[in-house]
Enzyme design. Structure first.
Site, PDB file in Angstrom:
ATOM      1  N   SER A  26       0.877  -1.185   0.000  1.00 33.09           N
ATOM      2  CA  SER A  26       0.000   0.000   0.000  1.00 33.09           C
ATOM      3  C   SER A  26       0.909   1.228   0.000  1.00 33.09           C
ATOM      4  O   SER A  26       1.000   1.961   0.967  1.00 33.09           O
ATOM      5  CB  SER A  26      -0.917  -0.006   1.224  1.00 33.09           C
ATOM      6  OG  SER A  26      -0.189   0.024   2.419  1.00 33.09           O
ATOM      7  N   LYS A  79       9.595   5.190   7.235  1.00 30.84           N
ATOM      8  CA  LYS A  79      10.003   3.990   6.496  1.00 30.84           C
ATOM      9  C   LYS A  79      11.210   4.355   5.646  1.00 30.84           C
ATOM     10  O   LYS A  79      11.096   5.229   4.762  1.00 30.84           O
ATOM     11  CB  LYS A  79       8.868   3.525   5.585  1.00 30.84           C
ATOM     12  CG  LYS A  79       7.640   2.988   6.307  1.00 30.84           C
ATOM     13  CD  LYS A  79       6.482   2.886   5.324  1.00 30.84           C
ATOM     14  CE  LYS A  79       5.332   2.075   5.858  1.00 30.84           C
ATOM     15  NZ  LYS A  79       4.100   2.242   5.035  1.00 30.84           N
ATOM     16  N   GLU A  83      -3.291   5.602  12.258  1.00 25.53           N
ATOM     17  CA  GLU A  83      -2.391   5.972  11.150  1.00 25.53           C
ATOM     18  C   GLU A  83      -3.192   5.968   9.850  1.00 25.53           C
ATOM     19  O   GLU A  83      -4.022   5.080   9.647  1.00 25.53           O
ATOM     20  CB  GLU A  83      -1.281   4.911  11.115  1.00 25.53           C
ATOM     21  CG  GLU A  83      -0.367   4.968   9.914  1.00 25.53           C
ATOM     22  CD  GLU A  83       0.523   3.723   9.855  1.00 25.53           C
ATOM     23  OE1 GLU A  83       0.794   3.104  10.919  1.00 25.53           O
ATOM     24  OE2 GLU A  83       0.916   3.336   8.758  1.00 25.53           O
ATOM     25  N   ASP A 116      -4.164   1.072  11.594  1.00 25.23           N
ATOM     26  CA  ASP A 116      -3.720   1.681  10.335  1.00 25.23           C
ATOM     27  C   ASP A 116      -4.753   1.322   9.275  1.00 25.23           C
ATOM     28  O   ASP A 116      -4.614   0.302   8.587  1.00 25.23           O
ATOM     29  CB  ASP A 116      -2.330   1.176   9.924  1.00 25.23           C
ATOM     30  CG  ASP A 116      -1.918   1.754   8.567  1.00 25.23           C
ATOM     31  OD1 ASP A 116      -2.643   2.635   8.043  1.00 25.23           O
ATOM     32  OD2 ASP A 116      -0.871   1.327   8.036  1.00 25.23           O
ATOM     33  N   ASP A 158       1.298   8.393   7.223  1.00 24.56           N
ATOM     34  CA  ASP A 158       2.232   7.466   6.552  1.00 24.56           C
ATOM     35  C   ASP A 158       2.272   7.838   5.068  1.00 24.56           C
ATOM     36  O   ASP A 158       3.173   8.564   4.619  1.00 24.56           O
ATOM     37  CB  ASP A 158       1.768   6.033   6.791  1.00 24.56           C
ATOM     38  CG  ASP A 158       2.506   4.997   5.961  1.00 24.56           C
ATOM     39  OD1 ASP A 158       3.538   5.339   5.357  1.00 24.56           O
ATOM     40  OD2 ASP A 158       2.065   3.822   5.886  1.00 24.56           O
ATOM     41  N   GLU A 177      -4.694  -2.622   9.085  1.00 22.21           N
ATOM     42  CA  GLU A 177      -3.975  -3.157  10.244  1.00 22.21           C
ATOM     43  C   GLU A 177      -4.664  -2.826  11.561  1.00 22.21           C
ATOM     44  O   GLU A 177      -4.946  -1.663  11.851  1.00 22.21           O
ATOM     45  CB  GLU A 177      -2.552  -2.575  10.286  1.00 22.21           C
ATOM     46  CG  GLU A 177      -1.747  -2.940   9.064  1.00 22.21           C
ATOM     47  CD  GLU A 177      -0.419  -2.197   8.999  1.00 22.21           C
ATOM     48  OE1 GLU A 177       0.189  -1.946  10.058  1.00 22.21           O
ATOM     49  OE2 GLU A 177      -0.004  -1.857   7.879  1.00 22.21           O
ATOM     50  N   GLU A 202       1.520  -9.459   6.921  1.00 20.86           N
ATOM     51  CA  GLU A 202       2.371  -9.095   8.059  1.00 20.86           C
ATOM     52  C   GLU A 202       2.196 -10.056   9.225  1.00 20.86           C
ATOM     53  O   GLU A 202       2.631  -9.777  10.347  1.00 20.86           O
ATOM     54  CB  GLU A 202       2.074  -7.656   8.487  1.00 20.86           C
ATOM     55  CG  GLU A 202       2.408  -6.672   7.384  1.00 20.86           C
ATOM     56  CD  GLU A 202       2.199  -5.214   7.783  1.00 20.86           C
ATOM     57  OE1 GLU A 202       1.724  -4.943   8.904  1.00 20.86           O
ATOM     58  OE2 GLU A 202       2.517  -4.350   6.955  1.00 20.86           O
ATOM     59  N   LYS A 242       6.822  -0.457  14.428  1.00 18.97           N
ATOM     60  CA  LYS A 242       5.718  -1.221  13.839  1.00 18.97           C
ATOM     61  C   LYS A 242       6.371  -2.297  12.987  1.00 18.97           C
ATOM     62  O   LYS A 242       7.036  -1.992  11.993  1.00 18.97           O
ATOM     63  CB  LYS A 242       4.885  -0.259  12.996  1.00 18.97           C
ATOM     64  CG  LYS A 242       3.720  -0.886  12.324  1.00 18.97           C
ATOM     65  CD  LYS A 242       2.817   0.174  11.737  1.00 18.97           C
ATOM     66  CE  LYS A 242       2.772   0.028  10.251  1.00 18.97           C
ATOM     67  NZ  LYS A 242       1.526   0.486   9.646  1.00 18.97           N
ATOM     68  N   HIS A 250      -3.417  -6.054   2.415  1.00 15.62           N
ATOM     69  CA  HIS A 250      -2.508  -7.037   2.999  1.00 15.62           C
ATOM     70  C   HIS A 250      -3.145  -8.405   3.214  1.00 15.62           C
ATOM     71  O   HIS A 250      -2.481  -9.330   3.677  1.00 15.62           O
ATOM     72  CB  HIS A 250      -1.959  -6.536   4.344  1.00 15.62           C
ATOM     73  CG  HIS A 250      -1.012  -5.388   4.198  1.00 15.62           C
ATOM     74  ND1 HIS A 250      -0.439  -4.755   5.267  1.00 15.62           N
ATOM     75  CD2 HIS A 250      -0.526  -4.769   3.096  1.00 15.62           C
ATOM     76  CE1 HIS A 250       0.347  -3.772   4.841  1.00 15.62           C
ATOM     77  NE2 HIS A 250       0.310  -3.767   3.513  1.00 15.62           N
ATOM     78  N   HIS A 281       8.431  -1.261   9.416  1.00 11.03           N
ATOM     79  CA  HIS A 281       8.757  -2.234   8.364  1.00 11.03           C
ATOM     80  C   HIS A 281       7.903  -1.966   7.123  1.00 11.03           C
ATOM     81  O   HIS A 281       7.135  -1.007   7.092  1.00 11.03           O
ATOM     82  CB  HIS A 281       8.462  -3.649   8.894  1.00 11.03           C
ATOM     83  CG  HIS A 281       6.988  -3.877   9.148  1.00 11.03           C
ATOM     84  ND1 HIS A 281       6.426  -5.119   9.270  1.00 11.03           N
ATOM     85  CD2 HIS A 281       5.935  -2.995   9.291  1.00 11.03           C
ATOM     86  CE1 HIS A 281       5.116  -5.010   9.474  1.00 11.03           C
ATOM     87  NE2 HIS A 281       4.809  -3.734   9.496  1.00 11.03           N
TER      88      HIS A 281
HETATM   89  C1  LIG Z   1       3.548  -1.203   6.452  1.00 10.16           C
HETATM   90  C2  LIG Z   1       2.588  -0.712   5.675  1.00 10.16           C
HETATM   91  O1  LIG Z   1       2.221  -1.306   4.509  1.00 10.16           O
HETATM   92  P1  LIG Z   1       3.043  -1.304   3.134  1.00 10.16           P
HETATM   93  O2  LIG Z   1       4.424  -1.729   3.463  1.00 10.16           O
HETATM   94  O3  LIG Z   1       2.293  -2.271   2.291  1.00 10.16           O
HETATM   95  O4  LIG Z   1       2.982   0.093   2.644  1.00 10.16           O
HETATM   96  C3  LIG Z   1       1.831   0.482   6.063  1.00 10.16           C
HETATM   97  O5  LIG Z   1       0.935   0.919   5.316  1.00 10.16           O
HETATM   98  O6  LIG Z   1       2.083   1.064   7.118  1.00 10.16           O
HETATM   99 MG   LIG Z   2       0.541   2.637   6.914  1.00 14.22          MG
END
Ligand SMILES: C=C(OP(=O)(O)O)C(=O)O
Ligand SMILES: [Mg+2]
Length: 438
Positions: free
Chosen positions: A43, A338, A286, A243, A313, A165, A206, A389, A156, A366
């Protein structure tokens, strides 16, 4: 010690979704070396740095990844061999300049980040320091509270959940080790509850369960039951973080039809979150709204930001330009961080500094497509933000991070610091009924 870079190697490996990704090894003239592997999101935000990767996830040997490796071993090697691995900022800026695009599309964010992380690992090895201590460079370190993903939906998982999430945060645990115990026991209690109710206990990307529940809210109810069944107090020992990854179900409106909850505009979705926050021990949301819904984020922060953590995010993609706008416009009070959204270690640290300067929290994260690399565990400790996370307490690519954190806590011994980064939020004393008795 000679910390000059002698050689770079790239290797095509598989990520946790079975897709090709990049592993980089940096060798120094002293013989010290560092290795890092690059994760990949599903995503992804539209403004993320772009990876060189196979466009077709069903093809094993991605041409994109092979191209990334070729860049590492030719152009990038040419630019960084002979440079000092301890000069992380300088090397990262060489990589950024060499790429020359705003989103690292030419050389690929995966080639660039793999080199950037492996350089840090090699320099830490040369210094004889654990990676977290090298990255902290003498500043305070802290074990993070895990935001542990226990129910998966959205992009996911093939579950009934629109929201991506549903996570638990063992905020009341006295140590990281105990936090992992609280969370793992709750994860097992959740599995037992799902099985008893006749749901599948298959997992998503995940590692969180991916059942077909009646709707998104049923997931919150189930998590509260699991916390209680494991013997903990919802809202005191363990809280909930969400999330929704709302970009993934935004098509002009927020489309919750997968779970039968219809379509909502921004205001209605925020009202839904408000009603949940008053019923469930939710401390963090989030991407409650889509990446381009800046006014929605502003409204959500104005309405809920005093009580809970509002995290951006996809809207910020670890990029100071977007984080700056978020700070100016009060769009959240925290950012997800990230490494591969921006593509170098130094730029990621810059994004964190920006959050710190605004008094924002930040969570090291992650990606849904991960590897066994545990760089982010050390990085989270070194960045002292108090939150990570990194998925469910199962599947090796997730436990690699948790197990590394357990190791770091053990190594730090009496110097290990672990506390609740959300403790100043009024939430647990005012909004959650004692002992989760909704
Ligand atoms: C970890 C996530 O998903 P992705 O790595 O698929 O963006 C997220 O959206 O926070
Ligand atoms: Mg996210």
């Amino acid at each position: 010690m000679n910390t000059k870079i002698a050689n770079l190697n790239g290797l095509e490996i598989l990520d946790s979704r079975g897709n090709p990704t990049v592993r980089v090894t940096v060798e120094l003239e002293s013989g010290a070396h560092g290795t890092a592997s690059v994760p990949s999101g599903a995503s992804t935000g539209m403004n993320e740095a772009v990876e060189q990767r196979d466009g077709d996830p069903n093809r094993f040997s991605g041409k994109g990844v092979l191209r990334a490796i070729e860049h590492i071993e030719t152009e990038i090697a040419h630019a960084v061999v002979g440079r000092d691995a301890c000069a992380q900022i300088e090397i990262d800026s060489v990589l950024v300049d060499l790429d020359g695009t705003p989103n690292k599309a030419r050389l690929g964010a995966n080639s660039i980040l793999g080199v950037s992380m492996a350089v840090a690992c090699a320099a830490a090895a040369a210094a004889g320091k654990p990676l977290y201590a090298y990255l902290a460079a003498g500043r305070p370190v802290r074990l993070p509270v895990p935001m542990m993903n226990v129910l998966n939906g959205g992009r996911h998982a093939d579950s009934s959940l629109d929201f991506q999430e549903f996570m638990i945060m063992p905020v009341g645990a006295p140590s990281f080790r105990e936090a992992m115990r609280y969370a793992a026991e709750t994860f097992h209690a959740l599995r037992a509850l799902l099985a008893a109710d006749g749901h599948t206990t298959a997992v998503g990307d995940e590692g969180g369960f991916a059942p077909k529940l009646a709707n998104n809210e049923a997931a919150c109810e189930l998590i509260v039951r699991a916390i209680e069944r494991a013997g903990y107090h919802p809202g005191e020992d363990i809280c909930i973080a969400l999330d929704p990854a709302a970009t993934s179900f935004h098509d002009g409106n927020y489309n919750l039809e997968r779970s039968g909850q219809g379509r909502k505009n921004s205001k209605e979705l925020i009202e839904l979150y408000e009603s949940w926050v008053s019923k469930y021990p939710i401390v963090s949301i989030e991407d409650g709204l889509a990446e381009d819904d800046w006014s929605g984020f502003r409204r959500m922060t104005a309405e809920l930001g005093e009580g809970i953590q509002i995290v951006g995010d996809d809207i910020y993609v670890t990029n100071i330009d977007f984080i700056r706008r978020g700070i100016d416009e009060k769009c959240s009070n925290a950012a997800l961080i990230k490494l591969n959204q921006i593509g170098t270690v130094s730029e990621t640290i810059d994004a964190i500094e920006f959050c710190r300067s605004a008094g924002w929290r930040y969570i090291i994260s992650h990606r849904s497509g991960e590897t066994e690399d545990s760089f982010i565990a050390d990085f989270a400790v070194a960045m002292d933000g108090g939150q990570i996370k990194t998925g469910a307490p199962c599947r090796g690519e997730r436990t690699a991070k948790y197990n590394r954190l357990l190791e770091i806590e053990h190594q730090l011994g009496a110097d290990a610091i672990f506390d609740n980064p959300l403790k100043e939020l009024p939430f647990s004393s005012t909004l959650c009924a004692p002992h989760g008795s909704q």
